[in-house]
Design a protein around this motif. Structure first.
Motif, PDB file in Angstrom:
ATOM      1  N   ALA A 313      87.674 -10.058  22.707  1.00 58.43           N
ATOM      2  CA  ALA A 313      86.942 -10.931  21.786  1.00 58.43           C
ATOM      3  C   ALA A 313      87.666 -12.260  21.609  1.00 58.43           C
ATOM      4  N   GLU A 345      81.737  -8.094  27.401  1.00 54.08           N
ATOM      5  CA  GLU A 345      82.134  -9.505  27.381  1.00 54.08           C
ATOM      6  C   GLU A 345      80.916 -10.415  27.415  1.00 54.08           C
ATOM      7  N   LEU A 348      78.951 -10.072  23.948  1.00 55.59           N
ATOM      8  CA  LEU A 348      79.621 -10.819  22.881  1.00 55.59           C
ATOM      9  C   LEU A 348      79.513 -12.318  23.116  1.00 55.59           C
ATOM     10  N   VAL A 365      83.994 -13.458  13.870  1.00 51.46           N
ATOM     11  CA  VAL A 365      83.721 -12.465  14.902  1.00 51.46           C
ATOM     12  C   VAL A 365      84.498 -11.224  14.489  1.00 51.46           C
ATOM     13  N   VAL A 367      85.547  -7.193  14.651  1.00 52.85           N
ATOM     14  CA  VAL A 367      85.669  -6.006  15.493  1.00 52.85           C
ATOM     15  C   VAL A 367      85.964  -4.819  14.579  1.00 52.85           C
ATOM     16  N   LEU A 372      80.704  -4.517  17.057  1.00 57.14           N
ATOM     17  CA  LEU A 372      81.108  -5.929  17.087  1.00 57.14           C
ATOM     18  C   LEU A 372      80.095  -6.715  16.270  1.00 57.14           C
ATOM     19  N   VAL A 374      78.961 -10.760  14.800  1.00 56.38           N
ATOM     20  CA  VAL A 374      79.105 -12.214  14.861  1.00 56.38           C
ATOM     21  C   VAL A 374      78.312 -12.795  13.699  1.00 56.38           C
TER      22      VAL A 374
END
Length: 447
Positions: A313, A345, A348, A365, A367, A372, A374
């Motif tokens: 991230a 990847e 995200l 962002v 975790v 995940l 945002v």
């Protein structure tokens, strides 16, 4: 108003039917027992009254009899009260000022005519039975028998029968619930299978042999699932083939546009503007083709491997000129996850690009264990749009209001596809304080 479910309706019908049936049986039983008990009580009372009347008649036969002593000699117990009407006077064993009104006038008229009679009335709020027997010399003997004990018995019987009716109704409701549960179990299986297909599991099928009565439905469902699977595979293959075939001419166009871009200074103003427009559209076309190819591959299984997701991230943020400390790791979050590195990847990155392009930039962002997130500082996503924003070629209100044409409308669809490949979901909610919060869940991430 929300409609009542089938199971509730069937259970209510069973309960109502059981209640009506048990109420009818209880009512018939109550009336039968009540009539039987009253008839038996009256027969017993009449026999006892005739016996006492014979004793009284013999006791008052002589000259100047002691009527009070005769009445007191009777063994009547506590539930019977005796009266004697002789020579126009009322006689009883106790001084009762209402003795002359204890016997209804209709009953007095019948017994005065020499006819025995009996009548049920309420005296001082309690049920009694009055039996009148004519004697010699126009005398009439009356016995007033209390029916209070019988009434208590009938009241108890009524309560018991009511409780039985309620329990039978409850049992009917339970039986109805049980029957409908088992009857609707095959439909529940169909619903679960339909939800599985809607969730992306196109291998879900029904076994026609499980429920013979629903075999045609199972066969039709499986045929529908097969056709849907074939159609989706054709669509994905078509998108992949078209995208692949477009890559070669696109590369040629991109090379030509690059050559023209390098010679832009030698062109006039209109030609230079046209070259800039062509280069931008070729780049956008290339991004669209790449996204279509990626979307066509989202149905493939995820290639899981140990991945340091917090570090990943941070790397994605740095690649977009964002500070690495924008990434927040929740307590209890493992560093190494078993996920598909490339898919996570890209998913995200698409969420961060979406926040940069339409949400005023990412503000966090996050975790966490198995997810995940945002957060952005944009206008957010309205409730009605949250269910469709992850569909293909869907652009949110923020993109439309800004007239942004850089996006392909496939970024969030790719995120949802990568989440589904991991058995997870992609969702959007409102961020506390304003903006949107996009969440990517990745079940089974522990290594």
């Amino acid at each position: 108003m929300r409609p009542i479910g089938l199971r509730t309706r069937v259970s209510a019908a069973f309960a109502l039917g059981a209640l009506i049936l048990s109420a009818c049986i209880s009512l018939v039983s109550y009336e039968s027992v009540r009539n039987t008990l009253f008839a038996e009580r009256e027969r017993t009372a009449v026999r006892a009254t005739y016996y006492d009347a014979a004793v009284v008649n013999a006791g008052i036969a002589g000259p100047a009899p002691d009527v009070l002593e005769v009445l007191r000699a009777l063994d009547t117990g506590s539930d019977r009260y005796v009266l004697l009407h002789r020579d126009g006077r009322w006689h009883s064993r106790s001084a009762d000022p209402a003795v002359d009104t204890a016997v209804p006038s209709g009953l007095q008229e019948m017994t005065a005519g020499g006819q025995p009679a009996a009548q049920r009335i309420r005296r001082d709020g309690r049920p009694v039975l009055i039996v009148g027997v004519p004697l010699a010399d126009e005398a009439v003997f009356y016995e007033i028998i209390s029916l209070a004990e019988l009434e208590r018995t009938l009241r108890t019987l009524a309560l018991v029968l009511t409780a039985v009716a309620i329990m039978v109704a409850a049992a009917g409701a339970a039986i109805g619930w049980y029957v409908t549960r088992h009857a609707l179990r095959p439909l529940t299986t169909v619903a679960v299978a339909a939800r599985g297909i809607a969730g992306g599991d196109l291998t879900t099928r029904l076994d026609p042999d499980t429920e013979p009565d629903l075999a045609p439905l199972s066969v039709a469902f499986n045929e529908m699932a097969d056709q849907l699977t074939r159609r989706l595979q054709r669509d994905r293959r078509f998108a992949a083939d078209v995208s692949h075939e477009l890559r070669s001419p696109l590369q040629t166009l991109e090379a030509a546009a690059s050559v023209l871009e390098k010679r832009r200074d030698r062109l006039d103003e209109r030609s230079a503007a046209a070259v800039t427009l062509v280069a931008a559209e070729v780049a956008r076309f290339q991004a669209l083709v790449n996204d279509l190819l990626e979307l066509a591959r989202t149905d493939q299984p995820a290639h899981r491997e140990p991945v340091d997701v917090p570090a990943l991230a941070q790397r994605v943020c740095r690649s977009r000129n964002l500070p690495a400390d924008l990434v927040e790791t929740a307590d209890g979050t493992p560093e190494t996850w078993s996920v598909d590195r490339r898919r996570v990847e890209q998913a995200l990155g698409n969420l961060i690009d979406n926040a940069i392009r339409y949400g005023g930039g990412p503000v966090a962002v996050r975790v966490g264990p198995g997810y995940l997130e945002v957060d952005d500082a944009g206008p957010g996503v309205a409730g009605p749009d949250r269910a469709s924003i992850f569909d293909r070629f869907v652009r949110g209100p923020a993109a439309n209001s800004r007239g942004d044409s850089d996006g392909t409308g496939l970024g969030l669809a790719i995120v949802a596809g990568h989440a589904a490949a991991h058995g997870g979901t992609a969702t959007v909610t409102e961020r506390p304080g304003g903006g949107a919060r996009f969440r990517l869940t990745l079940p089974g991430h522990q290594t």
